[in-house]
Write a protein that holds these residues in place. Structure first.
Motif, PDB file in Angstrom:
ATOM      1  N   VAL A 147      -0.567   0.820   3.302  1.00 45.51           N
ATOM      2  CA  VAL A 147       0.860   1.067   3.502  1.00 45.51           C
ATOM      3  C   VAL A 147       1.062   2.577   3.291  1.00 45.51           C
ATOM      4  O   VAL A 147       0.702   3.106   2.240  1.00 45.51           O
ATOM      5  CB  VAL A 147       1.725   0.272   2.503  1.00 45.51           C
TER       6      VAL A 147
ATOM      7  N   THR B 124       0.720  -0.641   7.762  1.00 41.88           N
ATOM      8  CA  THR B 124       2.183  -0.608   7.643  1.00 41.88           C
ATOM      9  C   THR B 124       2.602   0.843   7.416  1.00 41.88           C
ATOM     10  O   THR B 124       2.086   1.500   6.509  1.00 41.88           O
ATOM     11  CB  THR B 124       2.630  -1.461   6.444  1.00 41.88           C
TER      12      THR B 124
ATOM     13  N   ALA C 139       7.048  -4.830   3.365  1.00 43.97           N
ATOM     14  CA  ALA C 139       7.016  -5.340   4.746  1.00 43.97           C
ATOM     15  C   ALA C 139       6.157  -6.597   4.777  1.00 43.97           C
ATOM     16  O   ALA C 139       5.161  -6.693   4.065  1.00 43.97           O
ATOM     17  CB  ALA C 139       6.432  -4.281   5.666  1.00 43.97           C
TER      18      ALA C 139
ATOM     19  N   GLY D  15       2.020  -5.715   9.149  1.00 39.74           N
ATOM     20  CA  GLY D  15       1.840  -4.324   9.549  1.00 39.74           C
ATOM     21  C   GLY D  15       2.867  -3.929  10.599  1.00 39.74           C
ATOM     22  O   GLY D  15       3.586  -4.760  11.147  1.00 39.74           O
TER      23      GLY D  15
ATOM     24  N   TYR E  99       8.166   0.712  10.073  1.00 37.27           N
ATOM     25  CA  TYR E  99       9.430   0.310   9.459  1.00 37.27           C
ATOM     26  C   TYR E  99      10.286   1.528   9.123  1.00 37.27           C
ATOM     27  O   TYR E  99       9.772   2.579   8.748  1.00 37.27           O
ATOM     28  CB  TYR E  99       9.175  -0.498   8.175  1.00 37.27           C
TER      29      TYR E  99
END
Lengths: 398, 97
Positions: free
Chosen positions: A144, A177, A263, A266, A269
């Protein structure tokens, strides 16, 4: 490409760092935390906390998300004793996450000196306990990554931010992500951004949260624009926004996150950092570190920070990879920077090459490499009051 | 923009009416914009913008193919475009040091 190895956590996530956090639950316990951590400065013991004494749902959720972050191995909580913080709830959440946790209440433990001594003893013991945890292989899809720009100038939107966007596209393609944020610096970009929504339901929400940011900053009386932005050639918020927006790359936008929310899968965002409801606690994010820690609260293992004027900050919990957009700044402050994106302006590298360099350096962080700010001892941390309601179902189509 | 424009000027998208300086240009220098030579009245640093077309008051200033505000006054070709003659359509900018 180097192979990442990481510490597996009970919730299935993996950490690329194994930090012991020493956390104050009100400003009155901050000094004790600093004293506890002092002998361990070189060994990933870091101070975080919430300074306010008044209750805050946002503060509670942020502290829970941060204390159970995959990069955190153990937590020493320090309470003064009379503050309004649900420390038992926080300690229970940390214990349930499988991490060693200890609560020291200064008023019950004999004051500053006794609390510091007890804290140091526990930290030593926790370090031994988490040092023997075995590491496992980590895939790019498990990463992430957040991104932020700060100390921006006109070069940020030409070199560093588009290069960070290329790195984001590579990460998203590999299943990772990626989170971009600061809707107050996306004003003017909302319609082009909405066109990238992965799901039609998401489009109005993207426009709505940027409108919310514009209204909120208007009520504050100032936009997200500092004197250095203008010295560096930026003239308006929409010009700064277009540059900042380039960090998001070209991937479809999968959803909107709120602070402390992870999230589900993946993808790319947008983090909505602006408070809900009428303005209550002042500016949404008073400085870059308040934004960085919100990206980390959503699970970011590392944060890509693009700067033109020359920011020096790092962060507690997750490494901050500094991308310098301006070749003149890089020449002055190379020791604070991880990537020289300014060489794109000189024609010495392409955007694609610098984008790939950012990607490779992020992977290297999972294989033992350290950032410039980590090596220099930067562990900034800022957490203020905010009103943040949980995300609506439509905001998060996954 | 082409060979008739100083290589220190970077145009980010076709149709932009401002370009960005890739290096500092000193006061007194002449800079070539689309075949026209423009005298620089002041030193301008990396990242600052010059008008590469005349921009009438009220018209959009275009950079990256997007409007970044409007001309607060008539801006001649070659002029520095910044907070003194470019106004946001969103929040206004107040500079503090």
């Amino acid at each position: 490409m180097s192979q990442m190895t990481a510490w597996p956590r009970k919730d299935g996530r993996k950490g690329i760092r194994n930090v012991v956090v020493v956390a104050y639950l009100v400003e009155c316990a901050h000094h004790v935390c600093k004293q506890i951590a002092r002998p361990f400065e070189e060994s990933d013991v870091q101070v975080i906390g919430f300074s306010g004494c008044f209750p805050s749902q946002y503060g509670q959720e942020m502290m829970e998300a941060l204390c159970t972050h995959p990069n955190v191995g153990a937590v020493q909580l320090v309470s003064l004793g009379c503050e309004n913080f649900k420390k038992t709830q926080l300690a229970d959440a940390i214990r349930a996450s499988g991490r060693p946790v200890n609560v020291i209440t200064i008023q019950d433990s004999g004051g500053t000196a006794a609390a510091v001594a007890a804290g140091r003893d526990w930290v030593r013991q926790a370090q031994d306990q988490i040092a023997i945890l075995p590491k496992v292989a980590m895939d790019v899809s498990e990463l992430v990554i957040g991104t932020i720009c700060g100390g921006s100038d006109a070069t940020s939107g030409i070199t560093g931010n588009p290069a960070a966007g290329i790195a984001f596209d590579q990460l998203v393609a590999a299943g990772a992500t990626c989170i971009f944020e600061e809707t107050g610096e996306l004003i003017g970009c909302e319609h082009v951004m909405a066109a990238r929504a992965a799901h039609p339901d998401l489009k109005p929400h993207i426009i709505e949260i940027v409108d919310k940011a514009a209204a909120y900053y208007a009520a504050m009386g100032y936009g997200s624009f500092a004197n250095g932005n203008a010295t560096g050639g930026l003239s308006t918020i929409e010009e700064k926004s277009l540059g900042a927006y380039a960090k998001s790359g070209q991937s479809p936008i999968s959803g909107i996150l709120r602070p402390a929310q992870q999230a589900a899968t993946g993808g790319l965002y947008l983090l909505d950092v602006v408070p809900d409801g009428p303005p209550k606690f002042g500016f949404p994010n008073i400085n870059d570190n308040a934004e960085i820690i919100e990206l980390i609260s959503c699970g970011a293992h590392a944060v890509v920070f693009v700067t033109g004027r020359g920011s020096v900050v790092g962060s507690a919990i997750s490494p901050v990879l500094k991308v310098c957009a301006n070749p003149e700044t890089y020449a002055r402050m190379a020791g604070d920077m991880d990537v020289n994106a300014g060489r794109i302006l000189d024609g010495a590298a392409s955007l694609q090459e610098v984008g790939s360099e950012i990607f490779d350096k992020l992977i290297a962080l999972g294989a033992g490499a350290r950032t410039a700010s980590e090596t220099l001892g930067h562990v900034e941390f800022v957490l203020t009051y905010k009103t943040a309601t949980p995300a609506e179902p439509g905001c998060h189509p996954n | 923009m082409n060979a008739h424009t100083d290589p220190r000027l970077l145009t980010l998208a076709p149709g932009d009416n401002v370009s960005v300086l890739k290096a500092t240009v000193a006061a007194g220098e002449d800079i070539l914009i689309g075949g026209q030579s423009v005298h620089m009245p002041q030193t301008l640093g990396l990242g600052h913008k010059l008008a590469v077309a005349p921009i009438p008051a009220g018209e959009d200033v275009i950079k990256y193919a997007f409007p970044i505000g409007f001309a607060a006054q008539d801006i001649p070709l070659g002029a520095h475009v910044h907070i003194h003659n470019l106004t946001s359509r969103h929040t206004t900018v107040e500079i503090m040091e």
